[in-house]
Scaffold this active site. Structure first.
Site, PDB file in Angstrom:
ATOM      1  N   ASN A 186      38.070  38.249 -49.691  1.00  0.00           N
ATOM      2  CA  ASN A 186      37.224  39.383 -49.204  1.00  0.00           C
ATOM      3  C   ASN A 186      35.941  39.403 -50.199  1.00  0.00           C
ATOM      4  OD1 ASN A 186      39.717  39.948 -50.574  1.00  0.00           O
ATOM      5  ND2 ASN A 186      38.540  41.822 -51.161  1.00  0.00           N
ATOM      6  N   CYS A 211      37.452  47.954 -54.198  1.00  0.00           N
ATOM      7  CA  CYS A 211      38.220  48.559 -54.938  1.00  0.00           C
ATOM      8  C   CYS A 211      38.130  48.566 -56.269  1.00  0.00           C
ATOM      9  CB  CYS A 211      39.494  48.177 -54.570  1.00  0.00           C
ATOM     10  SG  CYS A 211      39.810  47.499 -52.725  1.00  0.00           S
TER      11      CYS A 211
END
Ligand SMILES: *Cc1c(COP(=O)(O)O)cnc(C)c1O
Length: 378
Positions: free
Chosen positions: A149, A322
């Protein structure tokens, strides 16, 4: 606004929203109820399961609905480890997994399992010889991300499956970044378990799927009612499930149409940004997701760059969503062997099919100017 953060989440496709709407309004029944309203909801879930099974080329029984990509990853790691623990206590994963895989693995270590975190090379690929060497008689499970990602590096999942299956080791892959960009059918990938989610494919947030090969033992995730084959209790997110199936259907059907456009945007963006001196492209130039650009800029602080981009209405990310905001250096870029200064000065731009050449040109000009500014101010 220019939105270049599709690896974090995508806008919902209006066609998906339209398909979901009735299940939030008049078709509100509980799928477990026996009257018509309930049966209608049940049938919507059955259809969604069939749609996803058709796309993955598996059976509907092999599709388990969850509440997110994170939940599917957690279930795969904890559930498969628990069900297999009589056969051994060793798990193999990589240093570049999403935290939804890494943190469950670390928790399993605290519970007495042994975990090998495979290194990657400078472009983010694992070495298949390292994988073979990591296997012991106690290895029960491997979890290896399909496409990363942060840097977009794509692992050779069929080759990894082959190695693991020769040793009868279960294989889970986190494929959240791949629908619409790479093949996700089970006959090609040959995995035992696979995680995908809805929020990265123009569907609603907080819906996920765990593909689990028929006959594979897994510990239940939630105990309660009989939903999801008695494995994940709780009234189903009917609208979300309907939305995820529709989103996956659309992105798959339109893949051949959108992919060349996204690739073109990616390559233009990379070309424009690499014109700046003191830049490097992180990840693999070839085995790379069609929508991923990850670049480090020497002497241009990444956080300042992101803030200035935000002021110019450009949404981007440093490392993964995140970790940005917590200022933690990216574990993925660290695994590539990047020095701390380049890790800190990295920018992730992830494209979607609604982006345009004009947006790429505008963003390239703005990023170039900001980087030059930041360097001058040093
Ligand atoms: C987004 C993402 C997840 C987490 O999915 P959520 O639905 O946000 O929980 C897990 N793995 C990868 C590779 C992701 O990109």
């Amino acid at each position: 606004m220019i939105y270049f953060d599709h690896a974090a989440t995508t806008p919902i496709d209006p066609r998906v929203l339209k398909k979901m709407q009735p299940y939030l309004e008049e078709k509100f029944g509980n799928p477990s109820s026996i009257y018509a309203l309930g049966r209608e909801a049940r049938s919507a879930i059955d259809q969604a399961r069939q749609t996803i099974a058709d796309i993955l080329q598996c059976t509907p029984k092999e599709i388990l609905f969850t509440g997110s990509g994170t939940e599917s990853d957690n279930w795969a790691i904890f559930g498969l480890a628990e069900a297999q623990k009589k056969n051994g206590n060793h798990i193999i994963t990589t240093k570049i997994e999403h935290h939804a895989v890494l943190n469950p693995c670390q928790e399993l270590e605290r519970r007495g399992f042994k975990v090998t975190y495979l290194d990657v090379d400078a472009s983010g690929l694992i070495n298949l010889e390292d994988l073979k060497k990591a296997i012991t008689k106690d290895t029960i499970l491997a979890s290896i991300i399909y496409a990363n990602n942060e840097i977009g590096t794509v692992q050779d999942i069929p080759a990894i499956s082959k190695i693991l299956h020769e040793q009868k080791i279960l294989f889970h892959t986190d494929a959240c970044q791949t629908p619409g960009l790479l093949p996700i059918d089970i006959p090609t990938l040959q995995v035992d378990a696979m995680t995908i989610n809805s929020s990265k494919i123009y569907g609603p947030k907080a819906v996920g799927v765990l593909y689990l090969k028929e006959g594979t033992k897994i510990a239940p995730l939630l105990y309660g009612g009989g939903q999801e084959f008695r494995m994940r209790a709780g009234t189903e997110n009917v609208a979300g499930i309907v939305g995820m199936a529709e989103a996956l259907k659309i992105i798959t059907q339109e893949q051949s149409h959108h992919l060349p456009h996204i690739l073109n945007l990616r390559d233009l963006l990379i070309k424009n940004l690499l014109k700046l001196s003191g830049t490097r492209l992180n990840g693999d130039p070839v085995r790379r997701l069609a929508n991923n650009v990850n670049i480090s800029f020497e002497s241009a602080d990444g956080e300042s760059l992101l803030l200035r981009l935000d002021m110019q209405q450009i949404a981007a990310s440093s490392g993964s969503a995140c970790t940005s905001g917590s200022l933690e250096p990216s574990h993925v870029l660290a695994a590539l062997g990047l020095p701390p200064e380049l890790i800190k000065n990295s920018l992730r731009l992830t494209l979607g099919h609604n982006n345009t050449v004009e947006e790429v040109e505008t963003a390239s000009r703005i990023i170039t100017r900001i980087v030059e500014d930041l360097r001058m101010a040093k």
